[in-house]
Design a protein around this motif. Structure first.
Motif, PDB file in Angstrom:
ATOM      1  N   GLU A   1     -21.437 -51.929  -2.880  1.00 16.59           N
ATOM      2  CA  GLU A   1     -20.492 -51.223  -2.015  1.00 16.59           C
ATOM      3  C   GLU A   1     -19.652 -50.221  -2.809  1.00 16.59           C
ATOM      4  OE1 GLU A   1     -18.106 -53.779   0.379  1.00 16.59           O
ATOM      5  OE2 GLU A   1     -19.780 -55.109   0.905  1.00 16.59           O
ATOM      6  N   ASP A   2     -18.901 -49.397  -2.071  1.00 18.33           N
ATOM      7  CA  ASP A   2     -17.982 -48.436  -2.688  1.00 18.33           C
ATOM      8  C   ASP A   2     -16.596 -49.062  -2.804  1.00 18.33           C
ATOM      9  OD1 ASP A   2     -19.865 -46.341  -2.886  1.00 18.33           O
ATOM     10  OD2 ASP A   2     -19.563 -45.845  -0.771  1.00 18.33           O
ATOM     11  N   TRP A   3     -15.955 -48.866  -3.976  1.00 16.64           N
ATOM     12  CA  TRP A   3     -14.660 -49.478  -4.244  1.00 16.64           C
ATOM     13  C   TRP A   3     -13.705 -48.457  -4.842  1.00 16.64           C
ATOM     14  CZ3 TRP A   3     -14.218 -54.289  -2.370  1.00 16.64           C
ATOM     15  CH2 TRP A   3     -15.406 -54.996  -2.149  1.00 16.64           C
ATOM     16  N   ASP A   4     -12.423 -48.658  -4.559  1.00 15.39           N
ATOM     17  CA  ASP A   4     -11.418 -47.832  -5.230  1.00 15.39           C
ATOM     18  C   ASP A   4     -11.246 -48.281  -6.676  1.00 15.39           C
ATOM     19  OD1 ASP A   4     -10.538 -46.178  -2.962  1.00 15.39           O
ATOM     20  OD2 ASP A   4      -9.836 -48.086  -2.132  1.00 15.39           O
TER      21      ASP A   4
ATOM     22  N   ALA B   1       0.496 -50.432 -10.152  1.00 12.01           N
ATOM     23  CA  ALA B   1       1.799 -50.840  -9.624  1.00 12.01           C
ATOM     24  C   ALA B   1       1.830 -50.856  -8.103  1.00 12.01           C
ATOM     25  CB  ALA B   1       2.895 -49.930 -10.174  1.00 12.01           C
ATOM     26  N   ARG B   2       1.166 -49.874  -7.478  1.00  8.79           N
ATOM     27  CA  ARG B   2       1.103 -49.803  -6.021  1.00  8.79           C
ATOM     28  C   ARG B   2      -0.359 -49.668  -5.607  1.00  8.79           C
ATOM     29  NH1 ARG B   2       5.637 -48.924  -3.144  1.00  8.79           N
ATOM     30  NH2 ARG B   2       4.422 -48.036  -1.459  1.00  8.79           N
ATOM     31  N   MET B   3      -0.816 -50.586  -4.758  1.00  9.94           N
ATOM     32  CA  MET B   3      -2.232 -50.631  -4.399  1.00  9.94           C
ATOM     33  C   MET B   3      -2.441 -50.578  -2.889  1.00  9.94           C
ATOM     34  SD  MET B   3      -3.665 -50.840  -7.372  1.00  9.94           S
ATOM     35  CE  MET B   3      -5.333 -51.261  -6.931  1.00  9.94           C
ATOM     36  N   ASP B   4      -1.515 -49.987  -2.162  1.00  9.85           N
ATOM     37  CA  ASP B   4      -1.544 -50.002  -0.699  1.00  9.85           C
ATOM     38  C   ASP B   4      -2.897 -49.565  -0.147  1.00  9.85           C
ATOM     39  OD1 ASP B   4       1.069 -50.770  -0.831  1.00  9.85           O
ATOM     40  OD2 ASP B   4       1.893 -48.778  -0.447  1.00  9.85           O
ATOM     41  N   GLY B   5      -3.579 -50.493   0.515  1.00  8.49           N
ATOM     42  CA  GLY B   5      -4.824 -50.196   1.209  1.00  8.49           C
ATOM     43  C   GLY B   5      -6.036 -50.002   0.330  1.00  8.49           C
TER      44      GLY B   5
ATOM     45  N   ARG C   1       0.457 -56.546  -3.811  1.00 11.28           N
ATOM     46  CA  ARG C   1       0.762 -55.127  -3.974  1.00 11.28           C
ATOM     47  C   ARG C   1       0.072 -54.256  -2.930  1.00 11.28           C
ATOM     48  NH1 ARG C   1       0.354 -54.634 -10.653  1.00 11.28           N
ATOM     49  NH2 ARG C   1       1.973 -56.188 -11.088  1.00 11.28           N
ATOM     50  N   GLY C   2      -0.614 -54.890  -1.976  1.00  9.32           N
ATOM     51  CA  GLY C   2      -1.185 -54.147  -0.860  1.00  9.32           C
ATOM     52  C   GLY C   2      -2.667 -53.902  -0.910  1.00  9.32           C
ATOM     53  N   ALA C   3      -3.362 -54.392  -1.934  1.00  8.32           N
ATOM     54  CA  ALA C   3      -4.800 -54.149  -2.062  1.00  8.32           C
ATOM     55  C   ALA C   3      -5.590 -55.086  -1.154  1.00  8.32           C
ATOM     56  CB  ALA C   3      -5.239 -54.332  -3.511  1.00  8.32           C
ATOM     57  N   ARG C   4      -6.793 -54.641  -0.812  1.00 14.19           N
ATOM     58  CA  ARG C   4      -7.770 -55.484  -0.119  1.00 14.19           C
ATOM     59  C   ARG C   4      -8.778 -55.921  -1.169  1.00 14.19           C
ATOM     60  NH1 ARG C   4     -10.113 -51.791   4.300  1.00 14.19           N
ATOM     61  NH2 ARG C   4      -9.545 -50.158   2.790  1.00 14.19           N
TER      62      ARG C   4
END
Length: 258
Positions: free
Chosen positions: A56-59, A126-130, A152-155
């Protein structure tokens, strides 16, 4: 150039077979005697779920060890690029070198002690929103990274690509010559420490906990002290060179007790 002369003393290297060569060479080059005694086995974990996640594709994809890189690469489809990620993070230098060897350099590598805590301290995380994050690790690994990144907001998803086990080995030949041959012990994970205690059993416990011990993580040092180890030396990093430097300090302690 070696940081010290190990004066022919013996050092127990408990890493898995395929990961012990570098440290053993350094010990021998410094005038010590490396005694190999693998206290951990690493095996591939062939699960379709991990293979599918890797496709899959990941950030962000985070690798917790060189083993995670090696076994993930083995699972990947050879007909396609083996990683689809905007950013790759490695827990430390060894993991970064493994990624480089497979053609995908790490974007994030901590400069301090090579642990998940150091990775989490990197400003980029530090910030991983979405953001979609994949953690590549062994079966039953620590949950700190996943838990913190979710906060921190990551999936976050997890691909477990290998399993660790305790080898079946007869400890008696080692124990019979322990006092003559083993002046310091190295362990590079808490599981190796617990496996070593199990392998040596009641007959070897006192000899082990009374021998200087070198570890690479503060949490392993804390566990060792709680288990009764008398002399625990913490290496500054997880690299072979840093372990050798700690063995120099360990060796001084051992020599003084002879």
């Amino acid at each position: 150039m070696s940081p010290c002369d190990l004066h022919g003393r013996g050092f127990l290297v408990t890493r898995p077979v395929h990961q012990a060569d570098g440290l053993c060479r350094l010990i021998d080059a410094a005038g010590g005697r490396a005694r190999r005694f693998p206290a951990l086995v690493i095996e591939a974990r062939h699960h379709q779920s991990a293979r599918a996640l890797l496709a899959e594709d990941w950030d962000l994809v985070y690798f917790v060890s060189p083993n995670a890189v090696t076994f993930a690469h083995a699972l990947a489809d050879a007909r396609q690029p083996w990683l689809h990620a905007g950013c790759i993070a490695a827990v430390g230098g060894g993991t970064a070198r493994a990624l480089q060897a497979f053609g995908r350099p790490a974007d994030l590598v901590p400069s301090g002690r090579f642990e998940s805590e150091e990775v989490l301290a990197l400003p980029a995380l530090a910030r991983m929103d979405g953001q979609r994050v994949l953690i590549v690790r062994g079966e039953g690994g620590r949950g700190l990274m996943a838990e913190t990144l979710r906060q921190r907001g990551a999936r976050v998803s997890i691909a477990e690509v290998y399993r660790r086990g305790c080898p079946e080995v007869n400890p008696q030949p080692l124990l019979a010559r322990w006092s003559e041959e083993i002046h310091c012990v190295t362990v590079t994970s808490e599981q190796i420490l617990r496996n070593l205690l199990a392998i040596l059993g009641t007959a070897g416990r006192e000899r082990l906990i009374n021998t200087p011990l070198v570890v690479i993580a503060e949490r392993t040092a804390e566990t060792a002290r709680a288990l009764g180890f008398r002399d625990v030396v913490l290496a500054e990093r997880a690299s072979d060179e840093a372990i050798l430097a700690a063995l120099c300090r360990c060796g001084d302690t051992a020599r003084g007790s002879l």
